[in-house]
Design a protein around this motif. Structure first.
Motif, short mmCIF file in Angstrom:
data_model
loop_
_atom_site.label_atom_id
_atom_site.label_comp_id
_atom_site.label_asym_id
_atom_site.label_seq_id
_atom_site.Cartn_x
_atom_site.Cartn_y
_atom_site.Cartn_z
N ASP A 79 15.93 22.32 45.78
CA ASP A 79 16.09 21.25 44.74
C ASP A 79 16.72 20.07 45.38
O ASP A 79 16.12 18.72 45.08
CB ASP A 79 16.77 21.54 43.73
CG ASP A 79 16.14 22.67 42.51
OD1 ASP A 79 15.11 22.93 42.80
OD2 ASP A 79 16.65 23.17 41.70
N SER A 80 17.53 20.03 46.22
CA SER A 80 18.25 18.84 46.80
C SER A 80 17.22 18.04 47.70
O SER A 80 17.01 16.87 47.75
CB SER A 80 19.24 19.17 47.67
OG SER A 80 20.21 19.77 46.92
N LEU A 81 16.38 18.92 48.60
CA LEU A 81 15.33 18.41 49.41
C LEU A 81 14.13 17.71 48.44
O LEU A 81 13.89 16.67 48.62
CB LEU A 81 14.73 19.41 50.23
CG LEU A 81 13.62 19.06 51.31
CD1 LEU A 81 14.24 17.99 52.27
CD2 LEU A 81 12.68 20.22 51.74
N VAL A 82 13.79 18.36 47.57
CA VAL A 82 12.76 17.61 46.68
C VAL A 82 13.35 16.47 45.91
O VAL A 82 12.54 15.41 45.50
CB VAL A 82 12.19 18.64 45.58
CG1 VAL A 82 11.32 18.19 44.63
CG2 VAL A 82 11.31 19.68 46.35
N GLU A 83 14.60 16.33 45.49
CA GLU A 83 15.32 15.30 44.70
C GLU A 83 15.21 14.36 45.68
O GLU A 83 15.26 13.03 45.36
CB GLU A 83 16.82 15.78 44.39
CG GLU A 83 17.32 14.89 43.51
CD GLU A 83 18.72 15.34 42.99
OE1 GLU A 83 19.19 14.63 42.06
OE2 GLU A 83 19.14 16.47 43.43
N MET A 84 15.40 14.33 47.17
CA MET A 84 15.45 13.29 47.86
C MET A 84 14.12 12.43 48.19
O MET A 84 14.16 11.18 48.33
CB MET A 84 16.08 13.61 49.55
CG MET A 84 17.16 13.98 49.58
SD MET A 84 17.67 14.28 51.26
CE MET A 84 16.98 15.58 51.79
N PHE A 85 13.16 13.22 47.95
CA PHE A 85 11.69 12.46 47.72
C PHE A 85 11.11 12.12 46.37
O PHE A 85 10.05 11.73 46.47
CB PHE A 85 10.78 13.41 48.69
CG PHE A 85 11.17 13.70 50.11
CD1 PHE A 85 11.12 12.76 51.04
CD2 PHE A 85 11.74 15.01 50.49
CE1 PHE A 85 11.66 12.88 52.41
CE2 PHE A 85 12.03 15.16 51.94
CZ PHE A 85 12.07 14.00 52.67
N THR A 86 11.82 12.47 45.50
CA THR A 86 11.52 12.07 44.09
C THR A 86 11.80 10.63 43.80
O THR A 86 13.04 10.24 44.13
CB THR A 86 12.21 13.19 43.24
OG1 THR A 86 11.67 14.42 43.64
CG2 THR A 86 11.51 12.78 41.82
N MET A 87 10.99 9.78 43.16
CA MET A 87 11.30 8.66 42.74
C MET A 87 11.28 8.63 41.35
O MET A 87 12.07 7.41 40.99
CB MET A 87 10.13 7.65 43.30
CG MET A 87 9.88 7.38 44.71
SD MET A 87 11.52 6.97 45.44
CE MET A 87 11.07 6.79 47.31
N ASN A 88 10.85 9.41 40.54
CA ASN A 88 10.85 9.40 38.96
C ASN A 88 12.14 9.99 38.62
O ASN A 88 12.82 10.95 38.99
CB ASN A 88 9.62 10.30 38.46
CG ASN A 88 9.41 10.13 36.99
OD1 ASN A 88 10.25 9.23 36.48
ND2 ASN A 88 8.36 10.53 36.81
#
Length: 136
Positions: A79-88
């Motif tokens: 989740d932390s990794l995906v959160e870094m690349f999420t803009m929304n």
């Protein structure tokens, strides 16, 4: 429809039926618990007397707790990794909520065994006396 805040006859009948169902369910549960608990109380040391069963239960609980904690670490890092690349912003909120839910689940998993051990031994439950559910 109600008249001046009072229920109509049909609503009163529905309420009475619901109360009867609840009352009969509670009575049935009480009678069933008396009948079902009595034989269990007579066999209070079956788990403790079985050869190797208490150790097997303790080992299973320790393995599932360890797997749950490792699952928390994997979910948290993903989740932390995906959160870094999420803009929304909505997706970030959703990921943070998912991380909180995973943390709550892991805390419950870690607390459940010791809590059962303490309360079970205080209540005199036979399983709590011979099975160690503390994961550490």
């Amino acid at each position: 429809m109600t008249t001046r805040g009072r229920p109509t006859g049909e609503q009163c009948n529905s309420i009475v039926r619901q109360q009867r169902v609840i009352r009969s369910g509670l009575v049935s549960f009480f009678i069933l618990s008396l009948v079902a608990v009595d034989p269990v109380l007579a066999q209070d040391s079956i788990v403790c007397d079985a050869e190797g069963l208490p150790d097997m239960i303790s080992g299973f609980f320790q393995i599932t707790t360890a797997l749950g904690i490792m699952g928390l670490v994997v979910v948290w890092q993903a989740d932390s990794l995906v959160e870094m690349f999420t803009m929304n912003i909505e997706q970030k909120k959703s990921l943070k909520q998912h991380k909180r839910t995973a943390m709550k689940s892991a805390v419950i998993l870690v607390i459940l065994g010791p809590l059962y051990t303490v309360t079970g031994s205080a209540m005199g439950l036979p399983l709590a006396e011979c099975v160690d559910l503390v994961p550490w």
